[in-house]
Structures are given as structure tokens and as C-alpha cells.
Design a protein around this motif. Structure first.
Motif, PDB file in Angstrom:
ATOM      1  N   LEU A   2       0.851  -1.198   0.000  1.00  0.00           N
ATOM      2  CA  LEU A   2       0.000   0.000   0.000  1.00  0.00           C
ATOM      3  C   LEU A   2       0.882   1.241   0.000  1.00  0.00           C
ATOM      4  N   ILE A  18       1.156   6.063  11.202  1.00  0.00           N
ATOM      5  CA  ILE A  18       0.145   4.995  11.185  1.00  0.00           C
ATOM      6  C   ILE A  18      -0.037   4.445  12.599  1.00  0.00           C
ATOM      7  N   ARG A  50      -3.351   4.481  14.699  1.00  0.00           N
ATOM      8  CA  ARG A  50      -3.912   3.189  15.081  1.00  0.00           C
ATOM      9  C   ARG A  50      -4.062   3.075  16.599  1.00  0.00           C
ATOM     10  N   ALA A  71      -7.343  12.553   5.957  1.00  0.00           N
ATOM     11  CA  ALA A  71      -8.538  12.570   6.806  1.00  0.00           C
ATOM     12  C   ALA A  71      -9.635  13.510   6.309  1.00  0.00           C
ATOM     13  N   THR A  87     -11.627  12.862   2.525  1.00  0.00           N
ATOM     14  CA  THR A  87     -12.378  11.600   2.581  1.00  0.00           C
ATOM     15  C   THR A  87     -13.607  11.754   3.479  1.00  0.00           C
ATOM     16  N   THR A  88     -13.402  12.343   4.665  1.00  0.00           N
ATOM     17  CA  THR A  88     -14.520  12.489   5.603  1.00  0.00           C
ATOM     18  C   THR A  88     -15.557  13.462   5.047  1.00  0.00           C
ATOM     19  N   HIS A 133     -15.389   7.742  -2.131  1.00  0.00           N
ATOM     20  CA  HIS A 133     -14.479   8.758  -2.657  1.00  0.00           C
ATOM     21  C   HIS A 133     -13.600   8.216  -3.776  1.00  0.00           C
ATOM     22  N   ARG A 165      -2.710  -1.519  -4.287  1.00  0.00           N
ATOM     23  CA  ARG A 165      -1.366  -2.021  -3.943  1.00  0.00           C
ATOM     24  C   ARG A 165      -0.470  -1.952  -5.175  1.00  0.00           C
ATOM     25  N   LEU A 174     -15.182   0.721   1.782  1.00  0.00           N
ATOM     26  CA  LEU A 174     -14.946   2.171   1.809  1.00  0.00           C
ATOM     27  C   LEU A 174     -13.619   2.475   2.516  1.00  0.00           C
ATOM     28  N   PHE A 175     -13.322   1.732   3.570  1.00  0.00           N
ATOM     29  CA  PHE A 175     -12.094   1.957   4.334  1.00  0.00           C
ATOM     30  C   PHE A 175     -11.034   0.918   4.008  1.00  0.00           C
ATOM     31  N   HIS A 200      -4.377  -3.278   6.493  1.00  0.00           N
ATOM     32  CA  HIS A 200      -4.151  -1.862   6.217  1.00  0.00           C
ATOM     33  C   HIS A 200      -5.449  -1.056   6.216  1.00  0.00           C
ATOM     34  N   CYS A 237      -8.302   1.362   6.971  1.00  0.00           N
ATOM     35  CA  CYS A 237      -8.076   2.698   7.539  1.00  0.00           C
ATOM     36  C   CYS A 237      -8.117   2.706   9.067  1.00  0.00           C
TER      37      CYS A 237
HETATM   38  C1  HEM Z   1     -14.519   8.782   5.753  1.00  0.00           C
HETATM   39  C2  HEM Z   1     -13.228   9.022   5.990  1.00  0.00           C
HETATM   40  C3  HEM Z   1     -12.094   8.125   5.545  1.00  0.00           C
HETATM   41  C4  HEM Z   1     -12.044   7.220   4.509  1.00  0.00           C
HETATM   42  C5  HEM Z   1     -13.151   6.883   3.505  1.00  0.00           C
HETATM   43  C6  HEM Z   1     -10.727   6.608   4.542  1.00  0.00           C
HETATM   44  C7  HEM Z   1     -10.301   5.612   3.664  1.00  0.00           C
HETATM   45  C8  HEM Z   1      -9.070   4.981   3.737  1.00  0.00           C
HETATM   46  C9  HEM Z   1      -8.651   3.908   2.865  1.00  0.00           C
HETATM   47  C10 HEM Z   1      -9.480   3.328   1.703  1.00  0.00           C
HETATM   48  C11 HEM Z   1      -7.400   3.528   3.242  1.00  0.00           C
HETATM   49  C12 HEM Z   1      -6.530   2.418   2.595  1.00  0.00           C
HETATM   50  C13 HEM Z   1      -6.932   1.071   3.171  1.00  0.00           C
HETATM   51  C14 HEM Z   1      -6.444  -0.142   2.372  1.00  0.00           C
HETATM   52  O1  HEM Z   1      -5.835   0.042   1.332  1.00  0.00           O
HETATM   53  O2  HEM Z   1      -6.716  -1.291   2.783  1.00  0.00           O
HETATM   54  C15 HEM Z   1      -7.014   4.372   4.351  1.00  0.00           C
HETATM   55  C16 HEM Z   1      -5.795   4.306   4.998  1.00  0.00           C
HETATM   56  C17 HEM Z   1      -5.416   5.162   6.004  1.00  0.00           C
HETATM   57  N1  HEM Z   1      -6.198   6.135   6.624  1.00  0.00           N
HETATM   58 FE1  HEM Z   1      -8.111   6.595   6.172  1.00  0.00          FE
HETATM   59  N2  HEM Z   1      -9.998   7.155   5.565  1.00  0.00           N
HETATM   60  C18 HEM Z   1     -10.799   8.077   6.217  1.00  0.00           C
HETATM   61  C19 HEM Z   1     -10.460   8.855   7.317  1.00  0.00           C
HETATM   62  C20 HEM Z   1      -9.236   8.822   7.952  1.00  0.00           C
HETATM   63  C21 HEM Z   1      -8.898   9.617   9.123  1.00  0.00           C
HETATM   64  C22 HEM Z   1      -9.861  10.566   9.854  1.00  0.00           C
HETATM   65  C23 HEM Z   1      -7.592   9.322   9.437  1.00  0.00           C
HETATM   66  C24 HEM Z   1      -6.729   9.854  10.547  1.00  0.00           C
HETATM   67  C25 HEM Z   1      -7.190  10.251  11.717  1.00  0.00           C
HETATM   68  C26 HEM Z   1      -7.114   8.335   8.456  1.00  0.00           C
HETATM   69  C27 HEM Z   1      -5.851   7.781   8.436  1.00  0.00           C
HETATM   70  C28 HEM Z   1      -5.441   6.757   7.590  1.00  0.00           C
HETATM   71  C29 HEM Z   1      -4.092   6.167   7.615  1.00  0.00           C
HETATM   72  C30 HEM Z   1      -2.943   6.565   8.545  1.00  0.00           C
HETATM   73  C31 HEM Z   1      -4.078   5.162   6.622  1.00  0.00           C
HETATM   74  C32 HEM Z   1      -2.900   4.247   6.225  1.00  0.00           C
HETATM   75  C33 HEM Z   1      -3.058   2.848   6.851  1.00  0.00           C
HETATM   76  C34 HEM Z   1      -1.902   1.891   6.517  1.00  0.00           C
HETATM   77  O3  HEM Z   1      -1.055   2.233   5.699  1.00  0.00           O
HETATM   78  O4  HEM Z   1      -1.852   0.787   7.105  1.00  0.00           O
HETATM   79  N3  HEM Z   1      -8.141   8.062   7.578  1.00  0.00           N
HETATM   80  N4  HEM Z   1      -8.059   5.248   4.647  1.00  0.00           N
END
Ligand code: HEM
Length: 503
Positions: free
Chosen positions: A104, A130, A134, A300, A303-304, A362, A369, A438-439, A444, A446
């Protein structure tokens, strides 16, 4: 033309020719040949399809999904071949693949051209942010709930100016970006910075600048990227601006940590502290912490706000859902007051949000990947190193065989569903499955989703309890989003009418 631009044009033409010859020769023996293509697959013509993908991505992905459901198909894009898979079996195989095979981080770096645009970031093999998200953000949602709720109330009353009984038009997309920027940053950096308009604009501009910069950089060979970055990317300037704005608060925190140790009374529980704790001492510089705060904001806020905008558009079209939602919110609040756990119990509220993101979301894909070592799926499909792979998330979310009446917004769809073992809770928005991505899904997925869903539900509850809202033209379908390549962008201009709620 100046000498520099003539030289750049020659270099770019030579590079495109080189890429074409390499693609032509490489294609002859590549296992990619066995994967069906949407669009043209020959090296030269595939560029036409790659450019067509910018404006016709929805149609192209839909075609691939319906023709090759449960299997893989490939689409040419400007930065190389993207293989998309669907069906539980192949999605689970991406989920369980190790980072050594599918990354990722490398996919995200490539998409953002991070190595070129983010300076010092290139020397960061580990991503401390991360762990901070987390472990700490999720843990502190409950103790910081009051602050976030306070910011939501303050932000909406600053944004929506209601006069008496009048209906006022509100541009939901732009309003939600500003509200979410403030409320998320109340948790991330606290007062007064979370309300600073310069800091707010920086985060919004950074997102646009990094995406524009990366789209241009993708067209150039690596050798030209330092020069192109210098000429076109605004990202380094925005990083310096972030460091300038965050320096006083980060320096103060670092100095106090040195003087009193990590547990000094009154040490804020915010992202700055969490990042300082998660980052090894040798890397704890103002520049590094600022960059990580900027990147978290990048991931963040938009997306939100897309999730919130989509839900508001859907609810404005479905006034019949407002009263049952208000009843649920009021019943829970009367019993236990406002808290994170009270919000967790609002299943209908969760469902209306989740359903809006199911229809939209989004991005077209999830679990993006970059394949680092050749990978063979259980059906024999081999994806060579250097290829992008992802799950066709939006097409899965809109599949009639998974979600009956998939193209209709059924607000309480998930609240009415019973999952096999988790009741309504098992259907909540934070739960990722191979049918709801969605997440993302898997290790990995979110880590910010627990915070994001809590924030979104609290915002929506605030709107439902304080305002009546509708579309001026009484429409029953939300304005359609725009697809640009993988991105799904809700209507930026649409206005929803708000007035003070009549009880
Ligand atoms: C509705 C809001 C959000 C959506 C739709 C979203 C969606 C995603 C998605 C699709 C991924 C990749 C997951 C994967 O490939 O399996 C991701 C990763 C991530 N998100 Fe979000 N996200 C949101 C909000 C947030 C917020 C609020 C934060 C921080 C406070 C955040 C921090 C992260 C981080 C740090 C990663 C990387 C995880 C990794 O590399 O293991 N996200 N997110």
C-alpha cells in the motif's frame, strides 16, 4: 522556446519513445497478456485508453466488472497497468498478501509522487503516523469526545447563518470541508490553531497541490522529476508553510518534554503528543512532525467531507428519514447523554451514512497495492512486479446480486440487515468486509475510521437536531458525482436549504 524547455521537450519525447519500446518488448512475454483488457492493449494504443480513463473510468470499470466478475481484468493508465479484481476469493487474497508482495505504501507513494514532492519523507522507511493513528487516535476518541462535539457546534454556527424562520442556501461540500478541518484538528492540534484560517486553507490547498503535482509528474521519467518538481510543484512551499505554522506549538511541546519528561501535568492528548511518542528521538524534528500532521490531514479531511456531503445530499432527498433518525438520537441521548458510546448505539444514523458512501464513496477502487514481487492468485492469474492491483470497490458496492436495488438509496438498508453473528452492530460502518470496502479491508484498513465515523455521526446528529434541510427544487435524486480517473467527487456547487428546526 527557451533552451531549457526545448531540452525538456526532447527528453520527454525520448522518454515516451523509450517507454513505448520497453512496453512493446515487455508485453510480448508478460503474464499480463493473459489478463483481459478494457480498452486497447497494444503499447501505443493503450495510451489512448489510458487518457480515456480520466473521463470514462466509471464506464470502463463497470464493463470490466460485469464481463469478468469474480476474476481479474486490466486497464491501462498513464503510470502503468492496473489490474482490478472482484469477488470474495481474490479480494481475500489481496487482503492476506504480505507487504513484501503487495505494498500500500509504495502504491500511495507512486500515486502522490511522494518521493519527489515530499522532500525528507523519502528517507522515511517507517511511517510513524500509522501507529499514532492506530493506537492513540482511536483510544482517545472517548475522552476527547466533548471537545470534538464542542468544535462541531461552534463550526456549524460560524458557517450557517440562520436568520429567523428563513431558509438559507448552504454549499454543503465547501462547508463540510471547513467544519471537518476544524473538528478533526481540535483533536489533532487543539485550540487555537484548529480555528486558524491560514492553517485551514493550507490543508485544503495542500490536497489540491499534491494531486495536481503528481498528475503532472507521472508523465515524466524519474531523471526529469527533480527539475519538474522544482518548476511545477507547490508542495515543498506548502510544507514550509506547515512547518512555520506548527513550529511554535511543536517546539514548546518538545522543550517541555525535555524539561519535565513525557508525563508532565497538562500535556495535551493530541496528535502532536502522539506523534512525538511514536517517532524515534533522532527523527523528532519540527519538520518531520509537521509533515506527518499534514499527511494525516490529507488522508482525513477530504475523505470524511466526501462521506458527509454524500450523506447530506441523500438525506436532503429523503425527508421521510429525518423523524425516525431524530427519534433514535433523542432516545439514546435521553438515556445516556452525549458520549462516544451513545453515538455507537445510533444504528439508523450509522446506516444512512454507510448507505450514502456505498452508492458513492471517494474512489472507484480499494486496497490499492503496488506489486513488488510477481504474485499468483489461486485462479492462476499472475501479476508481475511493477503492476498496480486493487479491488473494484465501487462496482462491488453497486452490484445487484449483493445489494438488491443497488442503485437506490435505502437509508436504513444496513440497520434493517442482520449480520450472521453481530446483529446490527456487525453491520456498522466501521466494519470492513469484501462487500464493503470504503475503508479498505484487512491489515491496512483505515486506522482513522473509528474517529471518522464517530465525527460524521456526531455532525449529522447535530444537523438533524438543529436544522430542517431539503433541496430547493424538491428533487428525489442527489446530484450525480463526477468521476475523474479513480476519484469520485461529489457535486461541489450543489446547495441544500437549511432553516432552524421547527419542533
Ligand atoms: C470517511 C473518511 C475516511 C475514509 C473513507 C478513509 C479511507 C481509507 C482507505 C481506503 C485507506 C486504505 C486502506 C487499504 O488500502 O486497505 C485508508 C488508509 C489510512 N487512513 Fe483513512 N480514511 C478516512 C479517514 C481517515 C482519518 C480521519 C484518518 C486519521 C485520523 C485516516 C488515516 C489513515 C491512515 C494513517 C491510513 C494508512 C493505513 C496503513 O497504511 O496501514 N483516515 N483510509
Amino acid at each position: 522556446m527557451s533552451n531549457l524547455s526545448t531540452y525538456s521537450a526532447y527528453l520527454l519525447s525520448a522518454f515516451l519513445l523509450f517507454r513505448f519500446i520497453r512496453a512493446y518488448l515487455g508485453n510480448r512475454n508478460s503474464p499480463l497478456r493473459k489478463i483481459p483488457t478494457i480498452g486497447y492493449s497494444s503499447p501505443l494504443l493503450s495510451y489512448i485508453s489510458a487518457f480515456r480513463f480520466f473521463t470514462h473510468s466509471q464506464r470502463m470499470i463497470h464493463e470490466g466488472y460485469t464481463k469478468y466478475k469474480g476474476h481479474a481484468f486490466k486497464i491501462p493508465m498513464v503510470n502503468g497497468w492496473h489490474v482490478m479484481v472482484s469477488g470474495p476469493k481474490l479480494i481475500e487474497e489481496i487482503k492476506s498478501a504480505s507487504d513484501e508482495y503487495m505494498s500500500l505504501r509504495f502504491a500511495a507513494d507512486n500515486t502522490l509522487q511522494a518521493y519527489w514532492q515530499l522532500g525528507d519523507y523519502r528517507h522515511e522507511p517507517d511511517f510513524y503516523l500509522i501507529n499514532a493513528v492506530r493506537n492513540k487516535v482511536t483510544r482517545d476518541i472517548a475522552p476527547r469526545f466533548e471537545d470534538v462535539q464542542d468544535e462541531i457546534q461552534a463550526a456549524f454556527s460560524d458557517e450557517i447563518h440562520i436568520k429567523g424562520e428563513e431558509w438559507v442556501p448552504v454549499r454543503v461540500n465547501e462547508t463540510s470541508i471547513r467544519v471537518i478541518s476544524r473538528t478533526s484538528n481540535r483533536l489533532f492540534v487543539g485550540l487555537p490553531l484548529c480555528r486558524d484560517s491560514n492553517y485551514r486553507d493550507l490543508k485544503i490547498e495542500f490536497t489540491v497541490d499534491i494531486m495536481i503535482g503528481s498528475s503532472i509528474l507521472q508523465l515524466f521519467p524519474d531523471i526529469m522529476k527533480p527539475l519538474v518538481t522544482m518548476l511545477i510543484s507547490k508542495v515543498p512551499r506548502q510544507m514550509r508553510r506547515a512547518t512555520r505554522l506548527l513550529r511554535p506549538v511543536i517546539e514548546d511541546r518538545l522543550e517541555k518534554d525535555v524539561e519535565y519528561g513525557k508525563d508532565w501535568p497538562g500535556r495535551p492528548t493530541d496528535l502532536i503528543s502522539w506523534l512525538i511518542d511514536a517517532t524515534p528521538a533522532s527523527k523528532r524534528t519540527v519538520e518531520n512532525i509537521s509533515l506527518q500532521i499534514l499527511i494525516i490531514n490529507f488522508g482525513a479531511i477530504h475523505t470524511t467531507s466526501i462521506a458527509f456531503t454524500s450523506a447530506m445530499y441523500c438525506l436532503a432527498c429523503h425527508p421521510e428519514l429525518h423523524e425516525p433518525l431524530r427519534e433514535e438520537i433523542q432516545t439514546v441521548i435521553e438515556k445516556e447523554g452525549w458520549s462516544k458510546s451513545a453515538i455507537d448505539r445510533m444504528h439508523k444514523l450509522d446506516s444512512v451514512l454507510k448507505e450514502a458512501s456505498r452508492l458513492g464513496g471517494h474512489t472507484a477502487t480499494a486496497m490499492n497495492r503496488l506489486v513488488l514481487k510477481d504474485f499468483t492468485f489461486s485462479d492462476g492469474t499472475t501479476i508481475p512486479a511493477g503492476t498496480f492491483v486493487s479491488a473494484a470497490a465501487n462496482a462491488t458496492h453497486n452490484d445487484e446480486s449483493i445489494y438488491p436495488d443497488a442503485h437506490q438509496y435505502r437509508g436504513f438498508r444496513f440497520a434493517d440487515m442482520k449480520s450472521e453473528n453481530g446483529g446490527v452492530v456487525g453491520q456498522s460502518m466501521i466494519k470492513t468486509t469484501d462487500k464493503y470496502m470504503l475503508f479498505g479491508h484487512g491489515k491496512h484498513a483505515c486506522p482513522g475510521r473509528f474517529f471518522a465515523v464517530n465525527e460524521l455521526k456526531t455532525m449529522l446528529a447535530h444537523c438533524l437536531l438543529n436544522y430542517d434541510f431539503k433541496f430547493a427544487d424538491g428533487r428525489t435524486e442527489p446530484p450525480p458525482p463526477t468521476w475523474i480517473a479513480m476519484s469520485i467527487i461529489p457535486d461541489q456547487q450543489a446547495e441544500v436549504m437549511f432553516r432552524a428546526r421547527r419542533k
